[in-house]
Design an enzyme around this catalytic site. Structure first.
Site, PDB file in Angstrom:
ATOM      1  N   ASP A  96     -33.424  -2.180 -62.343  1.00 21.50           N
ATOM      2  CA  ASP A  96     -34.235  -2.966 -63.276  1.00 21.50           C
ATOM      3  C   ASP A  96     -34.846  -4.216 -62.655  1.00 21.50           C
ATOM      4  O   ASP A  96     -35.228  -5.145 -63.355  1.00 21.50           O
ATOM      5  CB  ASP A  96     -33.371  -3.369 -64.466  1.00 21.50           C
ATOM      6  CG  ASP A  96     -32.109  -4.124 -64.038  1.00 21.50           C
ATOM      7  OD1 ASP A  96     -32.065  -4.616 -62.890  1.00 21.50           O
ATOM      8  OD2 ASP A  96     -31.178  -4.226 -64.850  1.00 21.50           O
ATOM      9  N   GLU A 118     -30.371   5.125 -62.029  1.00 21.56           N
ATOM     10  CA  GLU A 118     -29.799   4.249 -63.063  1.00 21.56           C
ATOM     11  C   GLU A 118     -30.805   4.073 -64.213  1.00 21.56           C
ATOM     12  O   GLU A 118     -31.137   2.971 -64.636  1.00 21.56           O
ATOM     13  CB  GLU A 118     -29.394   2.882 -62.505  1.00 21.56           C
ATOM     14  CG  GLU A 118     -28.442   2.118 -63.401  1.00 21.56           C
ATOM     15  CD  GLU A 118     -28.115   0.719 -62.880  1.00 21.56           C
ATOM     16  OE1 GLU A 118     -28.978  -0.164 -62.914  1.00 21.56           O
ATOM     17  OE2 GLU A 118     -26.977   0.525 -62.426  1.00 21.56           O
ATOM     18  N   GLU A 132     -35.322  -8.036 -66.853  1.00 16.55           N
ATOM     19  CA  GLU A 132     -34.832  -6.704 -66.491  1.00 16.55           C
ATOM     20  C   GLU A 132     -35.015  -5.662 -67.588  1.00 16.55           C
ATOM     21  O   GLU A 132     -35.293  -4.503 -67.313  1.00 16.55           O
ATOM     22  CB  GLU A 132     -33.359  -6.779 -66.075  1.00 16.55           C
ATOM     23  CG  GLU A 132     -33.119  -7.470 -64.738  1.00 16.55           C
ATOM     24  CD  GLU A 132     -33.047  -8.988 -64.849  1.00 16.55           C
ATOM     25  OE1 GLU A 132     -33.207  -9.542 -65.960  1.00 16.55           O
ATOM     26  OE2 GLU A 132     -32.839  -9.637 -63.804  1.00 16.55           O
TER      27      GLU A 132
END
Ligand code: UD1
Length: 370
Positions: A96, A118, A132
């Site tokens: 992120d 992820e 993020e």
């Protein structure tokens, strides 16, 4: 096939490293090109060293007190050039960070498929964590292959309308990296750290997030002073992030407190061993929330929200925010009550089994051999 892996900060590089190493083990099937943006400088280099990785391209974009817009524009131009020069079949990025989002955008502009490692973590709060939450959502919109670490992450993506056949639950690559490093022997150079690590009563603290800059960071420091005052056998080890905005608060607040060791961000190898030796971990980091439970350490999360609820559901992590009383109270409970401590410490880590990179590689191979 040609795969371009992109990373740029300490955490996305730790979590990308196992995938890079796995792909490199199959040179007859794939050529791996590693590009780093250099969003972080020193903190990136030490991770590359820990995993013996040498980037093929280094954009070296970091400047002191860089703004989000500066990271975005500089990385986008640089990655666009790298993609045009290398013509990959797939671009991969992790997590992120702004580097991650920009990698997905550069892949999109060049009509190259994008794989997100992820994928699917959400707080559903636009500004927390900032930036993020939006970085990962924007990357998610562009992604062709979503490598979700857990079922919770997969369900988030399904809810957003991502096709089930594009989502793969792989476990988190952070556990692959952790198990690799934790197995290596290590001795701390610094005698004070060695003593703290051996005491069995060391608290490891990290805090750097934008939401915690300023007042919340001061509250964290005040909580540390109170914990130290109430527990003469406790030492706090605090690796202070390189960001001057963090340092400007932490050094004046805690620089002269006894039994608080403010240290430079250690290399990844000693950091893993610090986690291993800690009694309790206090953190606002994402990766540390995943790593500490694998090492059997209770984690108190210095944030209001988390995109990693698995640890909280399982009971190995607790959200405590940045309120002084709450941090002190929850830490005291763990320090004083052995059964509360054992309950948190003994929970099985929900984030992976150390084989995520292997699964990601197999999925890529089968998708591209169709
Ligand atoms: C970045 C990521 C964040 C991640 C964090 C982990 C973004 C926007 N943020 O935040 O998601 O949790 O990394 O650390 O992608 N600096 C150095 N040397 C270094 C690294 C940083 O001097 O090796 C200083 C520089 O002054 C830089 C500042 O830290 O300007 C901030 O770095 P930046 O990447 O913008 O944000 P982080 O807070 O590190």
């Amino acid at each position: 096939m040609k795969i371009l892996a992109v990373c740029g900060t300490r955490p996305d590089t730790v979590k990308m490293a196992p995938v890079v190493l796995e792909i490199k083990r199959h040179p007859n099937d794939a050529q791996l090109i590693l590009a780093v943006t250099g969003q972080h400088r020193e903190m990136l280099e030490q991770v590359l060293r820990a995993f013996h990785l040498t980037p093929d391209y280094d954009l070296n974009i970091m400047t002191a007190r860089q703004t989000l817009a500066q990271i975005t524009t500089r990385a986008l131009e640089g990655l666009d050039e790298v993609i045009q020069k290398t013509s990959p079949d797939l671009v991969l990025a992790q997590g992120d960070t702004t580097t991650t989002f920009v990698a997905s955008l550069a892949a999109f502009y060049n009509k190259i498929p994008f794989g997100h490692i992820e994928a699917g973590l959400r707080t559903d709060n636009k500004y927390d964590p900032f930036p993020e939450e939006i970085n990962r959502r924007l990357a998610g919109v562009i992604t062709d292959l979503h490598f979700a670490p857990t079922d919770v992450a997969r369900d988030n993506l399904l809810r957003e309308g991502v096709r089930a056949e594009d989502i793969f639950v792989t476990g988190n690559t952070v556990i692959d990296a952790l198990l690799n490093i934790a197995a290596q022997p290590h001795e701390f150079d610094d005698a004070k750290i060695r003593a703290a690590a051996q005491s069995g009563r060391m608290i490891l603290l990290t805090a750097h997030r934008r939401e915690n800059w300023g007042e919340p960071m001061k509250h964290i420091c005040e909580a540390v002073r109170r914990i130290i005052a109430e527990n003469p056998d406790v030492t706090v080890v605090f690796p202070v992030h390189k960001n001057p905005i963090v340092r400007d608060v932490v050094f004046p607040e805690l620089g002269s407190t006894d039994r608080v060791l403010l240290i430079e961000p250690p290399d990844y190898v000693p950091f893993v061993h610090l986690m291993k030796s800690a009694h309790i971990v206090l953190t606002d980091s994402g990766g540390v929330q995943e790593e500490a439970p694998s090492l059997g350490k209770p984690v108190l999360v210095l944030r209001k929200t988390t995109e990693r609820p698995e640890g909280v559901y399982a009971g190995s992590a607790k959200l405590v925010g940045t309120d002084i009383q709450t941090i002190v109270g929850e830490t005291q409970r763990l320090l004083q009550n052995q059964s509360t401590y054992d309950m948190m410490a003994q929970i099985k880590n929900p984030y992976g089994d150390g084989r995520a990179a292997e699964r990601i590689w197999e999925i890529i191979r089968s998708r591209f051999s169709d």
